[in-house]
Write a protein that holds these residues in place. Sequence first.
Motif, PDB file in Angstrom:
ATOM      1  N   GLN A 157       0.756  -0.940  -0.083  1.00  0.00           N
ATOM      2  CA  GLN A 157       0.050  -0.153   0.412  1.00  0.00           C
ATOM      3  C   GLN A 157       1.411   1.230  -0.011  1.00  0.00           C
ATOM      4  N   ASP A 158       1.806   1.145   0.486  1.00  0.00           N
ATOM      5  CA  ASP A 158       2.686   2.653   0.688  1.00  0.00           C
ATOM      6  C   ASP A 158       3.177   2.523  -0.307  1.00  0.00           C
ATOM      7  N   ARG A 159       4.016   0.976  -1.384  1.00  0.00           N
ATOM      8  CA  ARG A 159       4.857   2.345  -2.093  1.00  0.00           C
ATOM      9  C   ARG A 159       3.219   2.122  -3.272  1.00  0.00           C
TER      10      ARG A 159
ATOM     11  N   LEU B 169       1.718   9.413  -5.886  1.00  0.00           N
ATOM     12  CA  LEU B 169       2.108  11.254  -5.035  1.00  0.00           C
ATOM     13  C   LEU B 169       3.591  11.276  -6.321  1.00  0.00           C
ATOM     14  N   GLY B 170       4.152  10.111  -7.037  1.00  0.00           N
ATOM     15  CA  GLY B 170       4.877  10.508  -7.605  1.00  0.00           C
ATOM     16  C   GLY B 170       4.788  11.185  -9.081  1.00  0.00           C
TER      17      GLY B 170
ATOM     18  N   LEU C 276       2.764  14.151  -9.491  1.00  0.00           N
ATOM     19  CA  LEU C 276       3.797  15.702  -9.128  1.00  0.00           C
ATOM     20  C   LEU C 276       4.216  15.462 -10.731  1.00  0.00           C
ATOM     21  N   ALA C 277       4.812  13.665 -11.374  1.00  0.00           N
ATOM     22  CA  ALA C 277       5.035  14.502 -13.049  1.00  0.00           C
ATOM     23  C   ALA C 277       4.084  15.028 -13.865  1.00  0.00           C
ATOM     24  N   GLY C 278       3.147  15.026 -13.378  1.00  0.00           N
ATOM     25  CA  GLY C 278       1.957  15.294 -14.076  1.00  0.00           C
ATOM     26  C   GLY C 278       2.200  16.848 -13.672  1.00  0.00           C
TER      27      GLY C 278
END
Length: 434
Positions: free
Chosen positions: A299-301, A307-308, A311-313
């Motif tokens: 779940q954390d992964r 999130l990554g 942020l990239a979007g």
Amino acid sequence: MQKSAVEFFSKTCRVVLFWVVFVTPAFLSTLPVQAQNQRFESLEDSVFRLNNRLQFKESQALLLPVLQSDAFDSEEKYRACILLSYTYKRVQDYQSNLLFLAKARDFARQTPAKEKYLAYIMAQEALAHFDIHNYEKSDSLMTVLEKTDFRHIDLENKAKLVMQQGYLRYLDQQYDRAETTYDRAIGWLREASPCDLPMIYVKKMQLYDATRQPGPMLAAFAASRRYADSCGIIKYDIYAHEELLHIYQSHGDPAAVAISRRLDSLNKVYDQTANVAALHNQKEAMLLAESDQKLRSEQDRRQYLTLGLVLAGLLALALLAWGLLHYRRKRVLEKEYQQMERELAAYLAQQKNTPPPPAQPTAPASPSALALPDHDDLSDRQCEVLNLLAAGLSNREIADRLFVSENTVKYHIRNIYQILDIRDRKDLLVNFRR
């Protein structure tokens, strides 16, 4: 314009792709990950000591994490399975004993010493089937090993396998051959693993009872207890007392009562049923905890990955918006510049086609009144700077318009003044107006 927009959009997409493929994974790889520091060291000695102190749960707690972690290789997991099989054998849970031997076989096949490890597992399975009186299965496994002259089998396990062969001869009432086989196994086991000698002496107790030799039978019982006590292995002490109780009861010997009481006290200490239940409860709890931990990690992964990507979007959208804004501003400036060029060119053409005013003899020309400068000797860039000067732009504005530095503009202006023999900007503007 459409071609430029397509090229810009293509560049922006490449930037976004680079961010998602390279930057985001690099960002995720820096996230804290719990490291595995414990390595497989001296576990065999630790497990042996814990099992002798009847601390089977503690023994299992050392071994199960080895099977659950990716930090250990196949050989280490093979050894952990073997040690777990020992632990369950000590509490006479042979189903789990054989289960972990089967798991050990899976890991053994992935190691360079596959042949050696598989032979050892076969020997342990032969011992386990013998203990649960599955003599046919045990004998078939021993026959396979005997055909290889017990190749890859260490002296300890070779002694135990030969002891089992002696017992099978005892069952066939070949008593002399059985005793000779037992004595050969005792010699090897005394050298390799003295703490396991009680199991052979108990077998000799059966043999001497069958041949009506009470003295040697009690001597074998005493030897079995001596080795069990010196090694602190209560299981072997119970084993010897159980066999003696069976012998006394079969003969109606009143000493069976005292042996029965002694056996009850030993069983209370050993408490086999509670130990087996505790081992299984602990195993289930550890496996459940591992499952929960893996679920949380997954779940954390996923959250970090999401999130990554978000942020990239966002970064891609910001880059796209900035690019479009820059592109539009550039187009506006280009249009303004082209319009000013056209206006200045028209103005210069009009000045060339306009005849000079008639001379005024009564009003001589002022020394400062110069003719319209001829800029044919100027370079294209100098003409651009001249036209912008004539339009009234400052040095900074000319630099922005031509996408050069202000020092470069000043350099061109100095050259223009020198070529046209003009002192300053005011002199230039005056000549243009004339």
